[in-house]
Design a protein around this motif. Sequence first.
Motif, PDB file in Angstrom:
ATOM      1  N   UNK A   4      11.314   8.990  -6.987  1.00 37.52           N
ATOM      2  CA  UNK A   4      10.480  10.136  -6.598  1.00 37.52           C
ATOM      3  C   UNK A   4      11.351  11.345  -6.296  1.00 37.52           C
ATOM      4  N   UNK A   5      12.462  11.116  -5.630  1.00 37.46           N
ATOM      5  CA  UNK A   5      13.378  12.207  -5.296  1.00 37.46           C
ATOM      6  C   UNK A   5      14.017  12.794  -6.551  1.00 37.46           C
ATOM      7  N   UNK A  34      10.235  -6.637  -0.425  1.00 38.14           N
ATOM      8  CA  UNK A  34       9.406  -5.436  -0.492  1.00 38.14           C
ATOM      9  C   UNK A  34      10.268  -4.176  -0.503  1.00 38.14           C
ATOM     10  N   UNK A  35      11.346  -4.185   0.273  1.00 36.66           N
ATOM     11  CA  UNK A  35      12.210  -3.002   0.326  1.00 36.66           C
ATOM     12  C   UNK A  35      13.053  -2.825  -0.925  1.00 36.66           C
ATOM     13  N   UNK A  36      13.316  -3.931  -1.656  1.00 38.66           N
ATOM     14  CA  UNK A  36      14.039  -3.783  -2.920  1.00 38.66           C
ATOM     15  C   UNK A  36      13.188  -3.090  -3.972  1.00 38.66           C
ATOM     16  N   UNK A  37      11.904  -2.962  -3.703  1.00 38.36           N
ATOM     17  CA  UNK A  37      11.029  -2.163  -4.564  1.00 38.36           C
ATOM     18  C   UNK A  37      10.806  -0.769  -3.969  1.00 38.36           C
ATOM     19  N   UNK A  38      10.559  -0.717  -2.667  1.00 37.23           N
ATOM     20  CA  UNK A  38      10.215   0.546  -2.018  1.00 37.23           C
ATOM     21  C   UNK A  38      11.387   1.535  -2.019  1.00 37.23           C
ATOM     22  N   UNK A  40       0.825  -1.208   0.000  1.00 39.86           N
ATOM     23  CA  UNK A  40       0.000   0.000   0.000  1.00 39.86           C
ATOM     24  C   UNK A  40       0.858   1.256   0.000  1.00 39.86           C
ATOM     25  N   UNK A  41       1.960   1.238   0.752  1.00 34.30           N
ATOM     26  CA  UNK A  41       2.893   2.372   0.764  1.00 34.30           C
ATOM     27  C   UNK A  41       3.539   2.553  -0.605  1.00 34.30           C
ATOM     28  N   UNK A  42       3.850   1.437  -1.262  1.00 30.86           N
ATOM     29  CA  UNK A  42       4.457   1.507  -2.591  1.00 30.86           C
ATOM     30  C   UNK A  42       3.497   2.130  -3.602  1.00 30.86           C
ATOM     31  N   UNK A  43       2.239   1.757  -3.518  1.00 30.43           N
ATOM     32  CA  UNK A  43       1.243   2.341  -4.425  1.00 30.43           C
ATOM     33  C   UNK A  43       1.145   3.847  -4.214  1.00 30.43           C
ATOM     34  N   UNK A  44       1.185   4.270  -2.958  1.00 26.30           N
ATOM     35  CA  UNK A  44       1.104   5.687  -2.650  1.00 26.30           C
ATOM     36  C   UNK A  44       2.293   6.444  -3.259  1.00 26.30           C
ATOM     37  N   UNK A  45       3.501   5.904  -3.081  1.00 25.84           N
ATOM     38  CA  UNK A  45       4.691   6.546  -3.629  1.00 25.84           C
ATOM     39  C   UNK A  45       4.639   6.564  -5.154  1.00 25.84           C
ATOM     40  N   UNK A  46       4.126   5.488  -5.750  1.00 20.47           N
ATOM     41  CA  UNK A  46       4.043   5.421  -7.208  1.00 20.47           C
ATOM     42  C   UNK A  46       3.114   6.509  -7.756  1.00 20.47           C
ATOM     43  N   UNK A  65       2.081  11.848 -10.243  1.00 23.07           N
ATOM     44  CA  UNK A  65       1.551  13.204 -10.062  1.00 23.07           C
ATOM     45  C   UNK A  65       2.629  14.257 -10.299  1.00 23.07           C
ATOM     46  N   UNK A  66       3.849  13.977  -9.824  1.00 23.76           N
ATOM     47  CA  UNK A  66       4.955  14.902 -10.063  1.00 23.76           C
ATOM     48  C   UNK A  66       5.233  15.032 -11.561  1.00 23.76           C
ATOM     49  N   UNK A  67       5.188  13.910 -12.265  1.00 26.44           N
ATOM     50  CA  UNK A  67       5.426  13.921 -13.709  1.00 26.44           C
ATOM     51  C   UNK A  67       4.387  14.747 -14.455  1.00 26.44           C
ATOM     52  N   UNK A  68       3.152  14.699 -13.985  1.00 24.59           N
ATOM     53  CA  UNK A  68       2.068  15.395 -14.661  1.00 24.59           C
ATOM     54  C   UNK A  68       1.928  16.853 -14.235  1.00 24.59           C
ATOM     55  N   UNK A  69       2.667  17.253 -13.229  1.00 22.63           N
ATOM     56  CA  UNK A  69       2.575  18.626 -12.742  1.00 22.63           C
ATOM     57  C   UNK A  69       3.073  19.611 -13.789  1.00 22.63           C
ATOM     58  N   UNK A  70       2.379  20.724 -13.928  1.00 16.81           N
ATOM     59  CA  UNK A  70       2.778  21.756 -14.892  1.00 16.81           C
ATOM     60  C   UNK A  70       4.081  22.420 -14.480  1.00 16.81           C
ATOM     61  N   UNK A  71       4.389  22.422 -13.190  1.00 18.94           N
ATOM     62  CA  UNK A  71       5.609  23.046 -12.708  1.00 18.94           C
ATOM     63  C   UNK A  71       6.831  22.157 -12.902  1.00 18.94           C
ATOM     64  N   UNK A  72       6.592  20.894 -13.233  1.00 20.43           N
ATOM     65  CA  UNK A  72       7.705  19.958 -13.381  1.00 20.43           C
ATOM     66  C   UNK A  72       8.518  20.267 -14.633  1.00 20.43           C
ATOM     67  N   UNK A  73       9.820  20.378 -14.452  1.00 20.49           N
ATOM     68  CA  UNK A  73      10.721  20.618 -15.574  1.00 20.49           C
ATOM     69  C   UNK A  73      11.181  19.264 -16.104  1.00 20.49           C
TER      70      UNK A  73
END
Length: 324
Positions: free
Chosen positions: A263-264, A252-256, A24-30, A35-43
């Motif tokens: 994301x960073x 799980x952590x090798x994915x998370x 569930x945490x992985x889905x949230x981060x994904x 969302x960051x990719x789709x942001x208009x402010x994203x360069x």
Amino acid sequence: MSESMALFQNAFYVGNNFNAIIYGMQLMVYFMTVRVMQSRKHKHAPSDKFFLLFTTIILLLNTVFVATEAVFGEEMWVVNADYEGGMDAYLFDFASVWYQTFGTAASIVLNLLSDGLLIYRCWVVWDDLRVIVFPAIVYLASFSLGIAQLYESGRPHSNYFAGLAKNLGIGYTSCIIGLEVLVTSLIASRIAFVGKQFGRSMGPNNVGGAYTSAAAIIVESMLLSTLTGIAYIVTFALGHQLEIFFLSIYVMMTCFAPQLVVLRVLSGRAWTRDKSSMFGQDSKLEFTGRSTTRIDHEESEKEKGSHVMTSSVSNSSSVKVEDV
């Protein structure tokens, strides 16, 4: 239930529940990444699509692992609860069932992709190919051992936690986790050293703190994956029945952990080769954006360690620094 396998069965059950929580945490981060990719402010950078594809692939691979572990648990504890010999007998007879082998294959590929990203990030942080030569050799060796373990554990009536499959598994896991410890240490030490050096230069006005903080060290070095991997290899090598629990958490952590790195990166707060070159002996530190802050490190003839800072300000009386 056989007394000798009671702890293993309970660890398997608890591990499946933790899988669901972390998934569930992985889905949230994904979705945060999308969302960051789709942001208009994203360069947008040329590598953004690759990182989005990468995080999508590792999430899908982890989904396979979570699903196969859940299905096997259901078959063993619910559907075949009256199996002759009980749950332990079912585990022994069906440990190499096709979908379990499929889940193992997904976890190995996930692990290799995760460590590939870790080595790449080590190169980015150090900005020196020589640093990753040995890790790359170990990576190729672990790839070979992983294929051998997958073949052996997938044979009929074979068991991931017994016999030759386990011996190969110990070799593979020791190799891959040793690699992670080495590369994680290289990344963490580099960031910590730069943070200390940069903090001395800038003092309280440390505009680069976001790149050298404790959070940066934990995320950039994928420390979560490495620590859980150490716990897993210790229990696995000793044959302790908690090995199945730590295996679940480690996979799980090798994915998370790489998800957090991606994301960073897409948020513009991760290290890049440009940022790494800022801290070279003869390089200049620059944060580019609407305005530019530059620090030139020079040694005067009279006093070593003097620092000259020049700042260009755009339509403002204060310097505004934006993440690249």
